[in-house]
Scaffold this motif. Structure first.
Motif, PDB file in Angstrom:
ATOM      1  N   ILE A   1       0.856  -1.207   0.000  1.00  0.00           N
ATOM      2  CA  ILE A   1       0.000   0.000   0.000  1.00  0.00           C
ATOM      3  C   ILE A   1       0.886   1.248   0.000  1.00  0.00           C
ATOM      4  O   ILE A   1       0.662   2.196  -0.763  1.00  0.00           O
ATOM      5  N   LEU A   2       1.893   1.228   0.855  1.00  0.00           N
ATOM      6  CA  LEU A   2       2.800   2.384   0.928  1.00  0.00           C
ATOM      7  C   LEU A   2       3.461   2.644  -0.422  1.00  0.00           C
ATOM      8  O   LEU A   2       3.608   3.786  -0.858  1.00  0.00           O
ATOM      9  N   ARG A   3       3.843   1.536  -1.094  1.00  0.00           N
ATOM     10  CA  ARG A   3       4.473   1.695  -2.416  1.00  0.00           C
ATOM     11  C   ARG A   3       3.472   2.330  -3.391  1.00  0.00           C
ATOM     12  O   ARG A   3       3.822   3.210  -4.160  1.00  0.00           O
ATOM     13  N   VAL A   4       2.208   1.864  -3.335  1.00  0.00           N
ATOM     14  CA  VAL A   4       1.189   2.380  -4.255  1.00  0.00           C
ATOM     15  C   VAL A   4       0.943   3.864  -4.015  1.00  0.00           C
ATOM     16  O   VAL A   4       0.771   4.638  -4.955  1.00  0.00           O
ATOM     17  N   ILE A   5       0.940   4.275  -2.760  1.00  0.00           N
ATOM     18  CA  ILE A   5       0.618   5.694  -2.493  1.00  0.00           C
ATOM     19  C   ILE A   5       1.868   6.578  -2.530  1.00  0.00           C
ATOM     20  O   ILE A   5       1.827   7.727  -2.116  1.00  0.00           O
ATOM     21  N   GLY A   6       2.951   6.034  -3.019  1.00  0.00           N
ATOM     22  CA  GLY A   6       4.072   6.906  -3.346  1.00  0.00           C
ATOM     23  C   GLY A   6       5.360   6.713  -2.573  1.00  0.00           C
ATOM     24  O   GLY A   6       6.320   7.441  -2.814  1.00  0.00           O
ATOM     25  N   ALA A   7       5.402   5.737  -1.656  1.00  0.00           N
ATOM     26  CA  ALA A   7       6.659   5.533  -0.912  1.00  0.00           C
ATOM     27  C   ALA A   7       7.652   4.793  -1.804  1.00  0.00           C
ATOM     28  O   ALA A   7       7.349   3.708  -2.300  1.00  0.00           O
ATOM     29  N   GLY A   8       8.812   5.385  -2.008  1.00  0.00           N
ATOM     30  CA  GLY A   8       9.836   4.750  -2.831  1.00  0.00           C
ATOM     31  C   GLY A   8      10.524   3.625  -2.065  1.00  0.00           C
ATOM     32  O   GLY A   8      10.330   3.466  -0.856  1.00  0.00           O
TER      33      GLY A   8
END
Lengths: 413, 240
Positions: free
Chosen positions: A318-325
């Motif tokens: 989820i974090l990756r999807v919402i923009g966490a690299g």
């Protein structure tokens, strides 16, 4: 939202696992740290205790025994030196001061030390205040007056004005020893707490010893202060503190005394160096055990991180999807590890304080040594090892986390 | 504008003896600004694969995906992450809110990743939660919210950084009919307000009439592309 806050929330989400890891790591850390602090404290305590004593002179025998008996009030006394030998040293132009010590009696297991009033003038170093200061009452002036250490006062309840009867010998079973019933001592002073073995000592005039042991008439008995002979008198001393006029005289005296067939001179510091060598072996063993405990603690951290990485695939996706690299995910796992290590460090330091105080209390109960846990480089090494290994252990799970494929874990069809 | 050309995504075979599986093959497809597109098709038709490719979550085997003139397929992962953070909003099927974080924090997170600073971040997140009707439930954890409310938080989260393109992968699959309709309308309204393009995958035929353009996929191929209304044109109330 700062990384640390996200890490903190993630850690809070897994409360049970987090606390188990924190407690195990903290116990490992505190065991290693308190062992290091107590060892350093023991070394400091041993060293501090010797400071007021420059050069000790006793009869031929074990130098360790002489130092341990005279300074640390442990072990059995060596055979006595004749009083004539003390007088000879007192007359020596190279000697500034001689302080006698006569050992061999006790009260409720606390050693009675026959000495002179000069004992109370001994200083750790020339510029410092006397090491053994009378806090309540006064110094002894007449035979059968006693100045007691603070620990003796606490343990026995003796106070200024109280009387007590000494027991003969330095036995571990004071209740079985014979009493000097005819010569009670009167407490005239209580020493201020020094943190030195003298806290567990009872200091009386040397003459008291001779009188009470003259009553026994125990000629030739080793370890008893009244067994030497001088002009028909059965008088002697167990040890002497010899203070020279100068450093050059000190070395001359040291050489001369050790050449004589009667006595030996020792520098307590040198004897201690050998003791440290012995402690060093135990220290290493403790260090190895501490390291093993630390490694086990770090393995717990590793398990925690791996299980967390498995559990958190979806939140990470989820974090990756919402923009966490990937870098942020990597840093987040490291930050979570840092949070766990920080909690373990805080708890570990608190436990270290508890273990160290308990350890020094136990040592103090079983010996006259006052061990104050001391700051030790090894304690910081233990802390550094936990952080370094903990963060190193976090690298693999952090890499696994940042390689999480969001599409795989969040697929709809 | 989103432009897709010669896009192919194949997966390696499950066994050595097997053949690679082609999940998607699209010759050419364009989505204009403010268009509201429904991707229809049965499960396994390639809807999610297409959305994941556009979002930059997976790499195509070949072809190009241009967003605002930039070919996403030529970018490194870091650049694709940056594009996703600033230009694309994503709504997922199962809401996928982060547990342990309040509704407000869930909306603030992507704003933080987009580099929006503290107060502005919170202000914007609050505004969006109020916009989706959750002004009173900002400090609730996901498990304290209903499915419909969770999906509304997800909508706010996808829109808060004001992207030009919103992708929603089966956003109504876990919702009952009234909530499903509400969410789709909400998505369309906020995208219109933001002048953002919207691509929604769904296999719920009842929702299709809400969209201006319906693209049907089957076995990874685009089988029909029907424009019902032009971008910006009012939606008739056929679906309820």
């Amino acid at each position: 939202m700062p990384l640390a806050r996200i890490a903190w929330r993630n850690v809070k989400q897994r409360r049970l696992q987090t606390w188990i890891t924190v407690v195990v790591t903290a116990i490992g850390l505190s065991m290693a740290m308190s062992a290091a602090l107590l060892a350093a404290g023991l070394e400091d305590g041993l060293a501090d205790a010797t400071k007021p004593y420059g050069m000790l002179v006793g009869s031929k025998g074990s130098a360790h025994q002489l130092v341990f008996n005279t300074i640390y009030l442990m072990d059995t006394p060596l055979a006595n030196l004749p009083l004539s030998y003390m007088r000879q040293l007192e007359r020596d132009e190279r000697v500034r001061r001689v302080v006698p010590f006569a050992m061999g009696d006790h009260y409720q297991g606390f050693r009675i030390v026959g000495t002179s009033g000069q004992f109370f003038d001994l200083r750790p170093s020339p510029g410092e205040a006397p090491a053994f200061r009378v806090a309540d009452g006064r110094r002894f002036e007449r035979p059968f007056e006693a100045v007691i250490g603070r620990r003796v006062a606490r343990a026995t309840g003796l106070a200024v004005g109280d009387e007590f009867r000494s027991g003969h010998g330095v036995t571990d079973r004071p209740e079985e020893s014979e009493n000097h019933a005819d010569h009670p001592y009167v407490v005239v002073g209580v020493l201020a707490e020094s943190g030195l073995p003298a806290d567990a000592g009872i200091f009386v005039p040397l003459e008291s010893y001779w009188i009470s042991h003259g009553q026994h008439g125990a000629a030739g008995e080793a370890g008893s202060a009244g067994t030497g002979e001088e002009g028909g008198e059965k008088r002697g001393v167990t040890a002497l503190l010899v203070e020279p006029v100068s450093y050059a005289h000190l070395m001359q005296l040291y050489a001369d005394i050790n050449r004589s067939p009667l006595a030996q001179a020792v520098f307590p510091g040198q004897v201690l160096a050998k003791v440290y060598d012995m402690i060093g072996t135990g220290h290493q063993a403790l260090g190895t055990v501490g390291l093993l405990v630390l490694v086990m603690a770090v393995l717990t951290v590793l398990l925690f991180l791996y299980s967390a990485a498995l559990e958190k695939r979806r939140p990470i996706a989820i974090l990756r999807v919402i923009g966490a690299g990937r870098r942020r995910i990597f840093a987040m796992v490291l930050a979570e590890t840092a949070v766990v290590l920080a909690l373990a460090t805080v708890l570990g330091i608190a436990l270290t304080a508890v273990f160290s105080v308990a350890g020094s209390w136990l040592i103090g109960r079983q010996s006259p040594l006052a061990v104050k846990p001391a700051v030790s480089g090894q304690a910081f090494v233990a802390l550094g090892v936990v952080w370094a290994l903990g963060l190193a252990a976090a690298v693999a799970p952090a890499l696994a986390a940042c390689r999480t494929e969001p599409a795989r874990h969040l697929a709809a069809d | 504008m989103l432009e897709v050309h010669g896009l192919v995504k194949t997966y390696p075979p499950a066994s050595r003896a097997g053949n690679p599986v082609t999940a998607l093959m699209i010759d050419s497809w364009i989505v204009r600004r403010e268009e509201r597109v429904a991707l229809a098709g049965p499960s396994g038709s390639g809807k999610s694969t297409l959305l994941n490719l556009i979002a930059g979550l997976i790499r195509p085997t070949s072809g190009s995906i241009r967003l605002g003139g930039v070919d996403l397929t030529r970018l490194g992962e870091k650049e694709r992450d940056a594009i996703r953070t600033r230009q694309i909003g994503i709504v997922l099927q199962s809401f996928h809110l982060l547990p342990g974080f309040t509704a407000l924090e869930n909306v603030m997170l992507p704003l933080a990743f987009a580099g929006i600073k503290g107060r502005e971040r919170e202000k914007r997140a609050r505004r969006w939660l109020e916009r989706v009707g959750l002004g009173e439930r900002m400090h609730h954890q996901p498990h304290q919210l209903s499915n419909g409310e969770q999906q509304r938080v997800a909508v706010a989260r996808a829109l808060a950084h004001e992207p030009g393109l919103v992708l929603a992968d089966e956003p109504t699959a876990s919702l009952d009919e009234p909530n499903a309709l509400h969410i789709v309308r909400l998505l369309m309204d906020v995208c219109m307000e933001q002048r953002a393009s919207l691509i929604v995958s769904t296999h719920d035929s009842r929702l299709l009439s809400l969209f201006g353009r319906i693209v049907r996929l089957s076995d990874g191929r685009l089988v029909s592309d029907e424009t019902v209304r032009k971008p910006g044109e009012a939606v008739c109330d056929a679906a309820g």
